[in-house]
Design an enzyme around this catalytic site. Sequence first.
Site, PDB file in Angstrom:
ATOM      1  N   GLY A   1       0.796  -1.221   0.000  1.00  0.00           N
ATOM      2  CA  GLY A   1       0.000   0.000   0.000  1.00  0.00           C
ATOM      3  C   GLY A   1       0.828   1.270   0.000  1.00  0.00           C
ATOM      4  O   GLY A   1       0.325   2.320   0.369  1.00  0.00           O
ATOM      5  N   SER A   2       2.088   1.211  -0.462  1.00  0.00           N
ATOM      6  CA  SER A   2       2.878   2.444  -0.446  1.00  0.00           C
ATOM      7  C   SER A   2       2.443   3.386  -1.577  1.00  0.00           C
ATOM      8  O   SER A   2       2.375   4.610  -1.370  1.00  0.00           O
ATOM      9  CB  SER A   2       4.379   2.154  -0.502  1.00  0.00           C
ATOM     10  OG  SER A   2       4.782   1.710  -1.764  1.00  0.00           O
ATOM     11  N   ASN A   3       2.126   2.854  -2.748  1.00  0.00           N
ATOM     12  CA  ASN A   3       1.595   3.727  -3.813  1.00  0.00           C
ATOM     13  C   ASN A   3       0.224   4.264  -3.403  1.00  0.00           C
ATOM     14  O   ASN A   3      -0.077   5.432  -3.626  1.00  0.00           O
ATOM     15  CB  ASN A   3       1.512   2.967  -5.142  1.00  0.00           C
ATOM     16  CG  ASN A   3       2.849   2.940  -5.858  1.00  0.00           C
ATOM     17  OD1 ASN A   3       3.253   3.925  -6.469  1.00  0.00           O
ATOM     18  ND2 ASN A   3       3.569   1.829  -5.756  1.00  0.00           N
TER      19      ASN A   3
ATOM     20  N   LEU B   1      -5.514 -10.048 -13.624  1.00  0.00           N
ATOM     21  CA  LEU B   1      -6.056  -9.398 -14.809  1.00  0.00           C
ATOM     22  C   LEU B   1      -7.427  -8.852 -14.413  1.00  0.00           C
ATOM     23  O   LEU B   1      -8.240  -9.575 -13.830  1.00  0.00           O
ATOM     24  CB  LEU B   1      -6.207 -10.444 -15.927  1.00  0.00           C
ATOM     25  CG  LEU B   1      -6.411  -9.920 -17.341  1.00  0.00           C
ATOM     26  CD1 LEU B   1      -5.219  -9.069 -17.773  1.00  0.00           C
ATOM     27  CD2 LEU B   1      -6.600 -11.086 -18.303  1.00  0.00           C
TER      28      LEU B   1
ATOM     29  N   HIS C   1       3.447   0.112 -13.186  1.00  0.00           N
ATOM     30  CA  HIS C   1       4.273  -1.088 -13.357  1.00  0.00           C
ATOM     31  C   HIS C   1       5.722  -0.703 -13.057  1.00  0.00           C
ATOM     32  O   HIS C   1       6.192   0.331 -13.552  1.00  0.00           O
ATOM     33  CB  HIS C   1       4.128  -1.606 -14.794  1.00  0.00           C
ATOM     34  CG  HIS C   1       4.861  -2.882 -15.022  1.00  0.00           C
ATOM     35  ND1 HIS C   1       4.355  -4.099 -14.614  1.00  0.00           N
ATOM     36  CD2 HIS C   1       6.073  -3.139 -15.572  1.00  0.00           C
ATOM     37  CE1 HIS C   1       5.227  -5.053 -14.923  1.00  0.00           C
ATOM     38  NE2 HIS C   1       6.272  -4.497 -15.501  1.00  0.00           N
TER      39      HIS C   1
ATOM     40  N   GLU D   1       8.327   5.721  -8.243  1.00  0.00           N
ATOM     41  CA  GLU D   1       6.973   5.228  -8.562  1.00  0.00           C
ATOM     42  C   GLU D   1       5.914   6.138  -7.941  1.00  0.00           C
ATOM     43  O   GLU D   1       4.949   6.525  -8.599  1.00  0.00           O
ATOM     44  CB  GLU D   1       6.761   3.817  -8.002  1.00  0.00           C
ATOM     45  CG  GLU D   1       7.457   2.726  -8.751  1.00  0.00           C
ATOM     46  CD  GLU D   1       6.976   1.352  -8.258  1.00  0.00           C
ATOM     47  OE1 GLU D   1       5.777   1.179  -8.013  1.00  0.00           O
ATOM     48  OE2 GLU D   1       7.817   0.464  -8.120  1.00  0.00           O
TER      49      GLU D   1
HETATM   50  C1  GRF Z   1       4.650  -1.526  -6.940  1.00  0.00           C
HETATM   51  O1  GRF Z   1       5.969  -1.861  -7.193  1.00  0.00           O
HETATM   52  C2  GRF Z   1       3.897  -1.293  -8.221  1.00  0.00           C
HETATM   53  O2  GRF Z   1       4.702  -0.818  -9.243  1.00  0.00           O
HETATM   54  C3  GRF Z   1       3.388  -2.651  -8.569  1.00  0.00           C
HETATM   55  O3  GRF Z   1       3.104  -3.273  -7.349  1.00  0.00           O
HETATM   56  C4  GRF Z   1       3.895  -2.702  -6.324  1.00  0.00           C
HETATM   57  C5  GRF Z   1       2.962  -2.289  -5.238  1.00  0.00           C
HETATM   58  O4  GRF Z   1       3.676  -1.791  -4.127  1.00  0.00           O
HETATM   59  N1  GRF Z   1       2.257  -2.577  -9.460  1.00  0.00           N
HETATM   60  P1  GRF Z   1       2.920  -0.971  -3.025  1.00  0.00           P
HETATM   61  O5  GRF Z   1       1.829  -1.888  -2.474  1.00  0.00           O
HETATM   62  O6  GRF Z   1       2.332   0.230  -3.679  1.00  0.00           O
HETATM   63  O7  GRF Z   1       3.925  -0.635  -1.996  1.00  0.00           O
END
Ligand code: GRF
Length: 208
Positions: A13-15, A94, A111, A181
Site C-alpha cells: 500500500g505504499s503507492n 487481470l 508497473h 513510482e
Molecule cells: C509496486 O511496485 C507497483 O509498481 C506494482 O506493485 C507494487 C505495489 O507496491 N504494481 P505498493 O503496495 O504500492 O507498496
Amino acid sequence: MRIAILVSGKARGSNMQAIIEACQQGVIPNSEVVAVIGTRDEAPALEKARTFGIPTSVVNPKEFPDEETYGDALLWVLGKVQPDLICLAGYVRLLPKQVVEAYPNRILNIHPALLPQFGGKGMYGMRVHEAVVASGAKVSGCTVHLVDENYDTGPIVLQRTVEVLPDDTPETLAQRLLPIEHATYVEAIRLFAEGKVRMENGRVVVEA
Ligand code: GRF
C-alpha cells in the site's frame, strides 16, 4: 475526482498511501480517495487505508465460481462507489473484462519497469526487478498506463527512469525505484484531475 484504488492480497500500500496523501494535501487537486477495494481482508494495504479513514471493501475472487461472476461483484461494488478514476496499486490479477469496459480510459496501473519490456502475466513484484537485473539493462524505471484487457499493454501515460547500477540487486533496484513510482503515479493522476490527459488514435496525449 472520486478515486477508487484496487489492491491485491499482498500489496503493502505504499503507492496507495502516496495517492491518498497527495489528495489530502491538494497536490492532486479536487480529488479524494473514496474507496480501497482489496482481494483479501488481511491485506496490509487495506489495514493502512483504514488508518487513513478510507472506506475499504473486499471482493475475493476465490469466493466466486469464475472470473465473470467475480467481475460482476467487483463492478457492483464500484457502482456503489461511483469513481471517476480507478487506480490499480499492487493489483496483480487481470482486471475482469466487464470492469475494463465499464470504465473506458479511466483505469490506471503502475508497473515497476519500462513497458513494453519486462511486463506481462506473472511479471510483478520482485520478479520484474530480477528480470531487469538479469538482463544487464543499464536503465529501468516505472510506467503508468491505462488498463486494457491484457496484462501491461494499455496506452502509456507517463514513464520515469532510474539508473541500474553495476552492483544493484533486485532488492536495491526496487528500493531506489519505489519513491520514483510514488511521484510518477501522483503526477499522472494530477494530470488526469487537471484534464490534461486525452486519447487520440489509441494513444495518450499529455498536455505539458
Ligand atoms: C509496486 O511496485 C507497483 O509498481 C506494482 O506493485 C507494487 C505495489 O507496491 N504494481 P505498493 O503496495 O504500492 O507498496
